[in-house]
Design a protein around this motif. Sequence first.
Motif, short mmCIF file in Angstrom:
data_model
loop_
_atom_site.label_atom_id
_atom_site.label_comp_id
_atom_site.label_asym_id
_atom_site.label_seq_id
_atom_site.Cartn_x
_atom_site.Cartn_y
_atom_site.Cartn_z
N THR A 186 13.06 -6.81 -6.64
CA THR A 186 12.30 -7.00 -5.26
C THR A 186 12.49 -8.31 -4.85
O THR A 186 12.21 -9.48 -5.64
CB THR A 186 11.14 -6.61 -5.39
OG1 THR A 186 10.89 -5.14 -5.70
CG2 THR A 186 10.16 -6.71 -4.03
N TYR A 187 12.84 -8.50 -3.50
CA TYR A 187 12.78 -10.10 -2.89
C TYR A 187 11.97 -9.95 -1.80
O TYR A 187 12.25 -9.31 -0.85
CB TYR A 187 14.16 -10.42 -2.63
CG TYR A 187 14.32 -11.92 -2.14
CD1 TYR A 187 14.44 -12.99 -2.89
CD2 TYR A 187 14.23 -12.07 -0.72
CE1 TYR A 187 14.56 -14.27 -2.34
CE2 TYR A 187 14.05 -13.54 -0.36
CZ TYR A 187 14.40 -14.42 -1.06
OH TYR A 187 14.42 -15.71 -0.54
N ASP A 188 10.90 -10.82 -1.93
CA ASP A 188 9.92 -10.96 -0.77
C ASP A 188 10.45 -11.96 0.24
O ASP A 188 10.57 -13.05 -0.18
CB ASP A 188 8.49 -11.19 -1.15
CG ASP A 188 7.43 -10.92 -0.18
OD1 ASP A 188 7.87 -11.00 1.19
OD2 ASP A 188 6.50 -10.71 -0.38
N TYR A 189 10.68 -11.48 1.54
CA TYR A 189 11.44 -12.60 2.27
C TYR A 189 10.11 -13.32 3.03
O TYR A 189 10.28 -14.34 3.77
CB TYR A 189 11.88 -11.81 3.37
CG TYR A 189 13.26 -11.32 3.12
CD1 TYR A 189 14.26 -12.19 3.13
CD2 TYR A 189 13.42 -10.23 3.00
CE1 TYR A 189 15.59 -11.73 2.72
CE2 TYR A 189 14.79 -9.75 2.43
CZ TYR A 189 15.67 -10.55 2.36
OH TYR A 189 17.11 -9.62 2.09
N GLU A 190 8.86 -12.78 2.67
CA GLU A 190 7.59 -13.66 3.27
C GLU A 190 7.59 -13.90 4.82
O GLU A 190 7.45 -14.64 5.32
CB GLU A 190 7.48 -14.98 2.65
CG GLU A 190 7.23 -15.18 0.93
CD GLU A 190 7.08 -16.37 0.48
OE1 GLU A 190 7.27 -17.43 1.48
OE2 GLU A 190 6.77 -16.35 -0.65
N GLN A 191 8.00 -12.72 5.25
CA GLN A 191 8.21 -12.44 6.80
C GLN A 191 7.26 -11.20 7.15
O GLN A 191 7.24 -10.33 6.30
CB GLN A 191 9.65 -12.42 7.24
CG GLN A 191 10.47 -13.73 7.14
CD GLN A 191 11.87 -13.29 7.47
OE1 GLN A 191 12.58 -12.47 7.40
NE2 GLN A 191 12.54 -14.68 7.70
N ARG A 236 5.33 -14.86 7.14
CA ARG A 236 4.11 -14.15 6.76
C ARG A 236 2.97 -14.94 7.20
O ARG A 236 1.81 -14.38 7.44
CB ARG A 236 4.32 -13.99 5.35
CG ARG A 236 3.19 -12.96 4.68
CD ARG A 236 3.27 -11.61 4.95
NE ARG A 236 4.59 -11.08 4.74
CZ ARG A 236 5.18 -10.70 3.66
NH1 ARG A 236 4.43 -10.89 2.47
NH2 ARG A 236 6.39 -10.38 3.44
N SER A 237 2.86 -16.22 6.97
CA SER A 237 1.62 -17.10 7.28
C SER A 237 1.24 -16.97 8.44
O SER A 237 -0.18 -17.25 8.89
CB SER A 237 1.81 -18.56 6.77
OG SER A 237 2.82 -19.14 7.37
N GLN A 238 2.14 -16.48 9.51
CA GLN A 238 1.72 -16.58 10.85
C GLN A 238 1.46 -15.13 11.45
O GLN A 238 1.08 -14.78 12.61
CB GLN A 238 2.85 -16.98 11.84
CG GLN A 238 3.00 -18.57 11.47
CD GLN A 238 4.33 -18.96 12.47
OE1 GLN A 238 4.75 -18.15 13.32
NE2 GLN A 238 4.90 -20.22 11.91
N GLY A 239 1.59 -14.04 10.62
CA GLY A 239 1.43 -12.63 10.78
C GLY A 239 0.32 -12.26 11.37
O GLY A 239 0.14 -11.46 12.44
N GLU A 240 -0.88 -12.49 10.67
CA GLU A 240 -2.37 -12.38 11.27
C GLU A 240 -2.57 -13.04 12.70
O GLU A 240 -3.15 -12.19 13.60
CB GLU A 240 -3.36 -12.57 10.34
CG GLU A 240 -3.33 -12.02 9.17
CD GLU A 240 -4.49 -12.06 8.14
OE1 GLU A 240 -5.39 -13.00 8.41
OE2 GLU A 240 -4.53 -11.72 7.03
N ALA A 241 -2.12 -14.10 12.79
CA ALA A 241 -2.27 -14.84 13.97
C ALA A 241 -1.37 -14.19 15.17
O ALA A 241 -2.13 -13.89 16.45
CB ALA A 241 -2.06 -16.39 14.18
N TYR A 274 5.19 -4.97 10.58
CA TYR A 274 5.78 -4.42 9.04
C TYR A 274 6.31 -5.73 8.09
O TYR A 274 6.74 -6.85 8.58
CB TYR A 274 7.27 -3.91 9.26
CG TYR A 274 7.10 -2.50 10.23
CD1 TYR A 274 6.97 -1.30 9.71
CD2 TYR A 274 7.19 -2.48 11.69
CE1 TYR A 274 6.95 -0.10 10.32
CE2 TYR A 274 7.14 -1.66 12.37
CZ TYR A 274 6.97 -0.28 11.88
OH TYR A 274 7.01 0.82 12.49
N ALA A 275 5.69 -5.66 6.87
CA ALA A 275 6.02 -6.58 5.83
C ALA A 275 7.60 -6.32 5.53
O ALA A 275 8.03 -5.28 5.47
CB ALA A 275 5.41 -6.67 4.60
#
Length: 406
Positions: A186-191, A236-241, A274-275
């Motif tokens: 598994t590789y998480d793109y953090e996007q 990913r850090s901007q996803g919620e915003a 979508y993550a």
Amino acid sequence: MTDLPSSRGPVLIVGGGLVGASLAIALDAAGVDAMLVEAAAPRADAQPSYDERNLALARATVNGLDAIGVWKHAREGATAIEHIHVSRAGEFGSARLASSDAGVDALGWTLPARELGAALLRRLEECTRLQRLASARLEALEPVAYGWRAQVRTDEGVRRIDAPLLVGADGTHSFVREQLGIAADTYDYEQTLFVCTVTPEREHGHRAYERFSDEGPVALLPLAGRRCGLVLTVPRSQGEAVAAMDDADYLALAQRRFGWRLGRLGRPGKRFPYAIQRVAASRLTGPRAVLVGNAAQTVHPIGAQGFNLGLRDALTLAELVAAASDAGDERLLATYAARRAPDRDGTMAMSHGLVQLACLPQPWLGPLRSLALLACDRLPPLKDAVLRRGMGFRGEPPHAVLERTP
């Protein structure tokens, strides 16, 4: 708990999403007995993979869907992709691909996933040999001499099914893969990926756009009625915003990331996040068992290769099983893995490498990226190779996807 009578003989497909349903239909069309275990009720609004994404279907995919009788139910809602434009923000290079370069009427078609799901359900209803269990859930697996014994919970009770071949088509977090003891990298793109529809000021002209930046890729896919499917990737850090933005702020973000090639973007539809992860099974087969679709490999949505790759899995497997006397034969599964390797490995390497290199914020890479795009745009042999692979003709494709008239 009620024990229902056991059965022996059909290929057992676990997972009724886009790929699992396609495999079930292909086997039925080939005269092979199969049983499809579907977690959701048999309705397009109940199946989680029949969601609000807009799928870019490669030409080979549409050929395959046509061959198994699905496309006749889907073609009305599809929009042809006649041109593709690839670029990177702030860099001079770009690539322009056209169906006329390949001598075809379209490189592919776009279609909402929910509409493809509805077409698959209509085709499933036409199947004559297929058995469907829905809503149903695989609870346990036991190896037996001739295959697998599956314990499946249905609304009526527990059913034990004996099958010569077990197919895991149950998605990224595959229960079948876990039960078979097949590891996955598994590789998480953090996007985070957001999808919605927009209506641009100017006509899309059947052109699909892929644009890269330091923040990730953004795509615009042509749809019917002047609409476009917007695919926007953010860290990913901007996803919620971004999820909390109102429509005006979201459109402003999309406009900044995509640019003004189609004028002002307007009328956004509901957004769905979508993550993004890359998940690759360490192997495709086990004793009398095989993985297909996202259970075998989940790729970054860049280039829209996920379902296209999964359908080629399904159609290759159906082709081999239809020609065999024993669906779970070890040699058949080895042949399947060998045939799928070039397509699988090449597609996964392309999608992973492209997102890594095209979005890497290194100024010194800019000229190299631009030159690569210009080479793709200007060198016919390279363009021909890119077009062929982009249309889904890579490695040894299943016969069903070879050129037809959609």
